[in-house]
Design an enzyme around this catalytic site. Structure first.
Site, PDB file in Angstrom:
ATOM      1  N   ASN A 152     117.371  31.465  34.755  1.00  8.54           N
ATOM      2  CA  ASN A 152     118.291  32.554  35.142  1.00  8.54           C
ATOM      3  C   ASN A 152     117.642  33.937  35.095  1.00  8.54           C
ATOM      4  OD1 ASN A 152     118.321  32.281  32.303  1.00  8.54           O
ATOM      5  ND2 ASN A 152     120.255  33.362  32.188  1.00  8.54           N
ATOM      6  N   GLU A 251     117.992  29.639  21.703  1.00 10.58           N
ATOM      7  CA  GLU A 251     118.984  30.536  22.307  1.00 10.58           C
ATOM      8  C   GLU A 251     119.717  29.702  23.349  1.00 10.58           C
ATOM      9  OE1 GLU A 251     116.459  33.773  23.577  1.00 10.58           O
ATOM     10  OE2 GLU A 251     116.343  34.572  21.557  1.00 10.58           O
ATOM     11  N   CYS A 285     123.428  34.225  30.091  1.00 11.11           N
ATOM     12  CA  CYS A 285     124.093  33.582  28.954  1.00 11.11           C
ATOM     13  C   CYS A 285     125.101  34.524  28.303  1.00 11.11           C
ATOM     14  CB  CYS A 285     123.056  33.160  27.933  1.00 11.11           C
ATOM     15  SG  CYS A 285     122.063  34.545  27.373  1.00 11.11           S
ATOM     16  N   GLU A 464     115.981  36.121  17.396  1.00 13.36           N
ATOM     17  CA  GLU A 464     114.746  36.774  17.820  1.00 13.36           C
ATOM     18  C   GLU A 464     115.092  38.237  18.071  1.00 13.36           C
ATOM     19  OE1 GLU A 464     112.034  34.603  20.335  1.00 13.36           O
ATOM     20  OE2 GLU A 464     113.091  32.731  19.993  1.00 13.36           O
TER      21      GLU A 464
HETATM   22  P1  NAD Z   1     118.273  23.788  30.674  1.00 14.69           P
HETATM   23  O1  NAD Z   1     118.564  23.520  29.252  1.00 14.69           O
HETATM   24  O2  NAD Z   1     118.675  22.766  31.673  1.00 14.69           O
HETATM   25  O3  NAD Z   1     116.694  23.961  30.902  1.00 14.69           O
HETATM   26  C1  NAD Z   1     115.953  24.949  30.207  1.00 14.69           C
HETATM   27  C2  NAD Z   1     114.499  24.508  30.135  1.00 14.69           C
HETATM   28  O4  NAD Z   1     114.405  23.337  29.325  1.00 14.69           O
HETATM   29  C3  NAD Z   1     113.893  24.124  31.488  1.00 14.69           C
HETATM   30  O5  NAD Z   1     112.559  24.577  31.507  1.00 14.69           O
HETATM   31  C4  NAD Z   1     113.948  22.609  31.465  1.00 14.69           C
HETATM   32  O6  NAD Z   1     113.002  21.972  32.295  1.00 14.69           O
HETATM   33  C5  NAD Z   1     113.673  22.322  30.008  1.00 14.69           C
HETATM   34  N1  NAD Z   1     114.154  21.036  29.504  1.00 14.69           N
HETATM   35  C6  NAD Z   1     115.251  20.349  29.895  1.00 14.69           C
HETATM   36  N2  NAD Z   1     115.381  19.224  29.153  1.00 14.69           N
HETATM   37  C7  NAD Z   1     114.349  19.210  28.274  1.00 14.69           C
HETATM   38  C8  NAD Z   1     113.937  18.301  27.252  1.00 14.69           C
HETATM   39  N3  NAD Z   1     114.619  17.205  26.969  1.00 14.69           N
HETATM   40  N4  NAD Z   1     112.821  18.606  26.540  1.00 14.69           N
HETATM   41  C9  NAD Z   1     112.131  19.740  26.795  1.00 14.69           C
HETATM   42  N5  NAD Z   1     112.470  20.619  27.770  1.00 14.69           N
HETATM   43  C10 NAD Z   1     113.566  20.361  28.494  1.00 14.69           C
HETATM   44  O7  NAD Z   1     118.896  25.198  31.003  1.00 14.69           O
HETATM   45  P2  NAD Z   1     118.990  25.937  32.398  1.00 14.69           P
HETATM   46  O8  NAD Z   1     119.965  25.196  33.264  1.00 14.69           O
HETATM   47  O9  NAD Z   1     117.602  26.151  32.902  1.00 14.69           O
HETATM   48  O10 NAD Z   1     119.598  27.361  31.990  1.00 14.69           O
HETATM   49  C11 NAD Z   1     120.968  27.614  31.885  1.00 14.69           C
HETATM   50  C12 NAD Z   1     121.446  27.456  30.460  1.00 14.69           C
HETATM   51  O11 NAD Z   1     120.663  28.278  29.605  1.00 14.69           O
HETATM   52  C13 NAD Z   1     122.881  27.900  30.237  1.00 14.69           C
HETATM   53  O12 NAD Z   1     123.524  27.007  29.365  1.00 14.69           O
HETATM   54  C14 NAD Z   1     122.740  29.264  29.549  1.00 14.69           C
HETATM   55  O13 NAD Z   1     123.810  29.649  28.754  1.00 14.69           O
HETATM   56  C15 NAD Z   1     121.509  29.029  28.740  1.00 14.69           C
HETATM   57  N6  NAD Z   1     120.859  30.310  28.413  1.00 14.69           N
HETATM   58  C16 NAD Z   1     120.968  30.794  27.150  1.00 14.69           C
HETATM   59  C17 NAD Z   1     120.382  32.018  26.821  1.00 14.69           C
HETATM   60  C18 NAD Z   1     120.487  32.628  25.442  1.00 14.69           C
HETATM   61  O14 NAD Z   1     119.767  33.603  25.182  1.00 14.69           O
HETATM   62  N7  NAD Z   1     121.336  32.140  24.562  1.00 14.69           N
HETATM   63  C19 NAD Z   1     119.675  32.716  27.793  1.00 14.69           C
HETATM   64  C20 NAD Z   1     119.589  32.177  29.075  1.00 14.69           C
HETATM   65  C21 NAD Z   1     120.182  30.963  29.380  1.00 14.69           C
HETATM   66  O1  6OD Z   2     117.822  40.603  26.904  1.00 14.92           O
HETATM   67  C1  6OD Z   2     117.281  39.721  26.277  1.00 14.92           C
HETATM   68  O2  6OD Z   2     116.295  39.913  25.577  1.00 14.92           O
HETATM   69  C2  6OD Z   2     117.769  38.349  26.385  1.00 14.92           C
HETATM   70  N1  6OD Z   2     117.210  37.473  25.551  1.00 14.92           N
HETATM   71  C3  6OD Z   2     118.698  38.056  27.282  1.00 14.92           C
HETATM   72  C4  6OD Z   2     119.215  36.777  27.474  1.00 14.92           C
HETATM   73  C5  6OD Z   2     120.002  36.544  28.512  1.00 14.92           C
HETATM   74  C6  6OD Z   2     120.517  35.247  28.780  1.00 14.92           C
HETATM   75  O3  6OD Z   2     120.692  34.765  29.884  1.00 14.92           O
END
Ligand code: NAD
Ligand code: 6OD
Length: 484
Positions: A152, A251, A285, A464
């Site tokens: 994202n 995260e 997120c 972090e």
């Molecule tokens: P995802 O969990 O599907 O994938 C994230 C990464 O993990 C990708 O690189 C993927 O290839 C890898 N991955 C998937 N399964 C794995 C496994 N079993 N072992 C190791 N690596 C693996 O997430 P996404 O669809 O790419 O992103 C969207 C999600 O991320 C949403 O749920 C969003 O809320 C969350 N997100 C959270 C934050 C935060 O800071 N809390 C920030 C951005 C996105």
């Molecule tokens: O702004 C940041 O440093 C941060 N970790 C944002 C995360 C956004 C999630 O999608």
């Protein structure tokens, strides 16, 4: 067609089976990426292991200087990075130029600064009988850190983890999302351009389970894992690393609440909430998906937010006035649309959106959905409980402050929350009661990189940001010396 290769030990590798990368604007394949198998992941981890002792032995000031050189390199390749991020994500140029790519350079400069100025700890101890000692701590890097990141905010979230991991003295192997491999590959090029010691920064491409992601986190040569992504992926990673008891920083997902009180500045609350719901197509997120609005302003707020949603512009990414971007993939668009369907089946009132825009050009093959504003669903409906990660929100009216707080907290997630009020007393009263790692009052996503970042409940483990990042990416060792 562009070929995106793995970067191992300071060199790009021709190994790996190609998979297509699609342009979310048109749905067309625009690049091919080489998927790393277990052998290539092993080569990357071994390269990182070989580089680790030399990198860790550098004075922190020298590692900080490398981070500043990397930031300079990012600024030199700024336009290439902007183009690469847009090609992978369909983001529009105004956001990419002001947020995604500049934040990469800012992450490197900021953690260089924080690490170079980090104070040490020391304690003088005496026990009855007169023995005295001086204890102090030294920070030690883990060795090799796996950095697994989502699609994202690809460049921003990668550098947010790579910068503190490297400046703390670790070497890294990055696994970007399979949907957004380009900016990680470009960062690898930049590390080579500036002459960063080989093996310090490595990139492996591929998918999660049964692919590069899983091979990397489970590798015995990886000492710690930092991950941003879905909660269920975090749980899967935790299982893969359990036998080795590896430290993890997670995260994860969110279902963030926004509380709008009747004493809020309504113009600011509507504009700020629209930003918190629709930024990056709702694919942040921190985006707000649940809104609780005090009853006297419910109708007006809802109408104005819906009007804002209808006014978002689905231009081309390169158009300066574009304000709405596509979903990242066909799969994710289908997921978001399935929630639009569920909302209708559950009996939602649809104030805006709920469908797919029609363009009459090549964007009809892209992954666009309409920004959507809903109300009328019970708090236990799927729309009100499950993370959609798209441009959607549901609005519920409330009557009392306690009710609003209780409903905001009634979620398995706890990443972020927003409060809109002009009462300072209320802001101070409500914000600390919200079960969220981050609470914004009368603003959203205003981020000082020194502040702790992370979620409670299913939204993550650890924090972090600033010194908290350096706490995760290093381990203290206590040394005690008897005095006299
Ligand atoms: P995802 O969990 O599907 O994938 C994230 C990464 O993990 C990708 O690189 C993927 O290839 C890898 N991955 C998937 N399964 C794995 C496994 N079993 N072992 C190791 N690596 C693996 O997430 P996404 O669809 O790419 O992103 C969207 C999600 O991320 C949403 O749920 C969003 O809320 C969350 N997100 C959270 C934050 C935060 O800071 N809390 C920030 C951005 C996105
Ligand atoms: O702004 C940041 O440093 C941060 N970790 C944002 C995360 C956004 C999630 O999608």
């Amino acid at each position: 067609m562009r070929i995106l290769r793995n970067f191992v030990g300071g060199e790009f590798s021709g190994k790996g089976v190609p998979f297509p990368v699609h342009d979310p604007v048109t749905g067309r394949a625009v690049a091919e990426c080489l998927e790393a198998d277990a052998g290539l992941v092993d080569e990357a981890v071994q390269a990182a292991r070989r580089a680790a002792p030399g990198w860790a032995a550098l004075p922190v000031a020298e590692r900080a200087a490398w981070m500043r050189r990397l930031a300079d390199g990012i600024e030199r390749r700024f336009d290439d990075l902007v183009a690469a991020e847009i090609a992978d994500t369909g983001k529009f140029v105004t956001q990419t130029r002001t947020l995604d790519i500049p934040r990469g350079a800012a992450n490197l400069r900021s953690f260089a600064e924080i690490a170079a100025q980090l104070p040490g700890e020391s304690f003088q101890t005496s026990i009855p009988g007169g023995e005295r000692a001086l204890s102090y701590t030294v920070r030690k890097p883990y060795g090799v850190v796996a950095v697994v990141v989502p699609w994202n905010l690809p460049f921003l979230l990668m550098t947010w983890k790579v910068a503190p991991a490297l400046v703390a003295g670790n070497t890294v192997v990055v696994k970007p999302s399979e949907d957004t491999p380009s900016t990680a590959t470009l960062l690898a090029e930049i590390t080579a351009e500036i002459g960063l010691p080989e093996g310090v920064f490595n990139v492996v491409h591929g998918f999660g389970p049964g692919s590069a992601g899983e091979f990397l986190v489970a590798h015995r040569g990886v000492d710690a894992v930092t991950f941003t992504g879905e909660t269920r992926t975090g749980a899967a990673i935790m299982k893969s690393v359990a036998d080795r008891v590896k430290p993890v920083s997670f995260e994860l997902g969110g279902k963030n609440a926004g509380l709008i009180f009747a004493d809020a500045d309504l113009d600011a609350a509507v504009a700020g909430t629209a930003r918190s719901v629709f930024t990056n197509g709702g694919q942040v997120c921190l985006c707000t998906e649940r809104l609780y609005v005090e009853r006297p302003i419910f109708a007006e707020f809802t109408a104005r937010l819906a009007e804002h949603a209808r006014g978002l512009r689905f231009g081309r990414p390169e158009d300066e006035d574009t304000t709405m971007m596509p979903m990242i993939s066909a799969e994710h668009r289908d997921k978001v649309l399935s929630y639009y369907r569920i909302a209708r089946e559950e009996g939602a009132v649809v104030h805006a959106g709920g469908g797919v825009p029609a363009f009459g050009d090549d964007r009809d093959g892209g992954y666009y959905v309409e920004p959507t504003v809903l109300s009328g669903l019970p708090r236990d409906s799927r729309i009100c409980r499950e993370e959609v990660f798209g441009p959607i929100c549901h609005i519920t009216p409330f009557d009392t402050e306690d009710e609003a707080i209780a409903w905001a907290n009634d979620s398995e997630y706890g990443l972020a929350a927003t409060v809109w009020t002009q009462s300072l007393d209320r802001a101070h009263r409500v914000a600390p009661k919200l079960e969220a790692g981050l609470v914004w009052v009368n603003t959203w996503y205003l981020r000082d990189l020194r502040t702790p970042f992370g979620g409670v409940k299913l939204s993550g483990i650890g924090r972090e940001g600033g010194v908290r990042s350096l706490d995760f990416y290093s381990e203290p060792s206590t040394i005690t010396i008897r005095l006299g």
